[in-house]
Design an enzyme around this catalytic site. Structure first.
Site, PDB file in Angstrom:
ATOM      1  CB  SER A 168      -0.888   0.003   1.254  1.00  0.00           C
ATOM      2  OG  SER A 168      -1.498   1.267   1.415  1.00  0.00           O
ATOM      3  CE1 TYR A 171      -3.023   0.248   4.793  1.00  0.00           C
ATOM      4  CE2 TYR A 171      -3.430  -2.041   5.398  1.00  0.00           C
ATOM      5  CZ  TYR A 171      -3.295  -1.052   4.430  1.00  0.00           C
ATOM      6  OH  TYR A 171      -3.413  -1.397   3.101  1.00  0.00           O
ATOM      7  CE  LYS A 193      -1.337  -4.323   3.585  1.00  0.00           C
ATOM      8  NZ  LYS A 193      -1.659  -5.591   2.904  1.00  0.00           N
TER       9      LYS A 193
END
Ligand code: WQD
Length: 360
Positions: free
Chosen positions: A137, A161, A165
Site C-alpha cells: 500500500s 496498518y 505493510k
C-alpha cells in the site's frame, strides 16, 4: 496448468483479480476467512467468468479458512500436489486494512498481517513455492510529499496498518536476499520471485455491477461513502478539511480503477513466472490527482446524482496529497491504467445501485 493460491480472494481487489486470472486460464485455490468479505463475491466471480460449470469445477477451489492456519495451508498444497497440480505461485491479499481501526486494534493487525504472512511463507518454502505477489500500500510512504511518490522515496508509515505493510515488504526483501525496499527491481540471489504492489486509492467495480467494494462495517474510504449518499443511506458527505495546501483546499488522491489494479496483479504474476528470481516493488497508481471536491463534481456529472456535503475539520492521519509516479509499473510490468476517474464513478455507482446492501 498454472496453479495459484489467492489469499483474501473474496475481498474487493482479491475478487476482481480472481476473475481476471480465471479468464486467463489459471487454476485457482481461493482462500478466505470471510471476516471482512462474503462468499457471494466468489460465486459472482464464477458467474462472471467465461468458464463453463464443468470447467469451473476443475479450475476453482474455494477454501474457507485463515492464512494463519499452517495445517490448513499445508493441506491445500498437499491436495493440489496429490491431484498432480502443484501450486507454483501465491497472490497474498489476506489482511486487515483500515487505517483508523489499526490504531485501536494494533495487535490484531500485527497478528493478521505480519504473523499471517510468516505462516504463509513457511508453508510456501516447505513446498518449494517461491513466487508471491504481495498486496502492499502507498501508506508505507507515510505523510506523502507534495509531489508524486516514487519507489525510491523514504518509507515512513504513520499508522500501524502502514507499518505492518512496510514490515512485510522488509521481510520479503530479506528472504529474497535483497538489501532494500527502496529499489523497484532487484535480482534475488536466494531464488525468490516477489512483487510488492503498492496500491494508491483503488475504487470502482467490475462494469457488470455484480462484484464491487463491500465494506462490512461503516466504511472509512471516500468512494463507498459517496455511494451511500447517492443511494440515500447517508444524508450528506463530510469533507475532512478545506484548508489543505491544495488548489481547492481539499485532499488530493490518486484513484485507480479496481479492474486496472486486478490486471496489474496478473501482469506482475506473469512477469514473475516468466523471469529470473527478482524482487519487484512497484506503485500501482494512475499518476493523476483528484481532489475531494473535484471527485464530488465528477461523480455528479457521471451519474446525474447530487451529492450534498458539509466541511469538517481534518481527519487524524490524513495528508494533503497522495499521488503515484507510476513509471516503474510501465517499465517493469508493462502496465498502466486504462480507465479514467469517470469510469470509476460510473462503475462504483452501478455496483451500489444494483446492490444497495452489498452482498447481504
Ligand atoms: C481519501 C480522501 C480524505 C472520507 C486509505 C488508506 C490506503 C488505502 C486507501 C488500503 C482523503 C477524504 C474521506 C470522508 C473525506 N487503503 N475523505 N470524507 O485515506 O487516502 O487511503 O484508503 O490500502 O492505504 O490509507 O482514502 O478514501 O479514506 O480518503 O473528505 O468521509 O477523501 O480526507 O483526503 P485514503 P480515503
Amino acid at each position: 496448468m498454472r496453479c495459484v493460491l489467492v489469499t483474501g480472494a473474496a475481498g474487493f481487489i482479491g475478487s476482481h483479480t480472481a476473475l481476471v486470472l480465471l479468464n486467463d486460464g489459471y487454476k485457482l485455490f481461493l482462500l478466505d476467512n470471510f471476516s471482512n468479505s462474503s462468499p457471494k463475491a466468489l460465486h459472482h466471480v464464477a458467474d462472471l467468468s467465461i468458464l463453463t460449470k464443468e470447467e469451473l469445477g476443475e479450475r476453482v477451489s474455494i477454501i474457507n479458512g485463515d492464512v494463519r492456519d499452517s495445517a490448513l495451508l499445508q493441506n491445500i498444497f498437499s491436495r493440489a500436489k496429490s491431484n498432480g497440480e502443484e501450486i507454483t505461485s501465491v497472490i497474498h491479499f489476506a489482511g486487515l486494512k483500515a487505517v483508523g481501526e489499526s490504531f485501536e486494534k494494533a495487535i490484531d493487525y500485527w497478528d493478521n498481517n505480519v504473523a499471517g504472512t510468516i505462516k504463509l511463507l513457511q508453508v510456501m518454502e516447505n513446498n518449494a513455492c517461491r513466487n508471491i505477489v504481495f498486496s502492499s500500500s502507498a501508506t508505507v510512504y507515510g505523510s506523502s510529499k507534495e509531489k508524486a511518490l516514487i519507489e525510491t522515496d523514504p518509507i515512513s508509515p504513520i499508522n500501524p496498518y502502514g507499518l505492518t505493510k512496510a514490515t512485510i515488504e522488509k521481510m520479503l526483501a530479506n528472504i529474497a536476499g535483497c538489501q532494500s525496499t527502496r529499489i523497484a527491481k532487484q535480482y534475488s540471489p536466494r531464488g525468490w520471485k516477489i512483487a510488492c504492489l503498492r496500491y494508491f486509492n483503488p475504487a470502482g467495480a467490475h462494469p457488470s455491477g455484480k462484484i464491487g467494494e463491500n465494506p462490512k462495517n461503516i466504511p472509512n474510504n471516500l468512494f463507498p461513502l459517496i455511494n451511500q449518499v447517492a443511494i440515500g443511506t447517508k444524508e450528506f458527505l463530510t469533507v475532512f478539511g478545506k484548508d489543505w495546501p491544495t488548489p481547492d483546499g481539499t485532499g488530493i488522491r490518486d484513484f485507480v480503477h479496481v479492474m486496472d489494479v486486478a490486471e496489474g496483479h496478473k501482469a506482475a504474476l506473469d512477469i514473475l513466472i516468466s523471469s529470473k528470481p527478482q524482487l519487484l516493488i512497484i506503485n500501482l497508481g494512475s499518476g493523476k490527482g483528484t481532489s475531494v471536491l473535484d471527485l464530488i463534481k465528477k461523480f455528479q456529472f457521471s451519474t446525474g446524482i447530487d451529492i450534498p456535503f458539509k466541511f469538517s475539520s481534518r481527519r487524524q492521519g490524513d495528508s494533503a496529497i497522495s499521488l503515484a509516479n507510476p513509471s516503474k509499473a510501465l517499465e517493469y510490468l508493462n502496465w498502466k491504467p486504462k480507465r479514467k476517474i469517470e469510469d470509476i464513478c460510473r462503475d462504483s455507482w452501478n455496483w451500489q445501485y444494483k446492490n444497495p446492501m452489498g452482498y447481504k
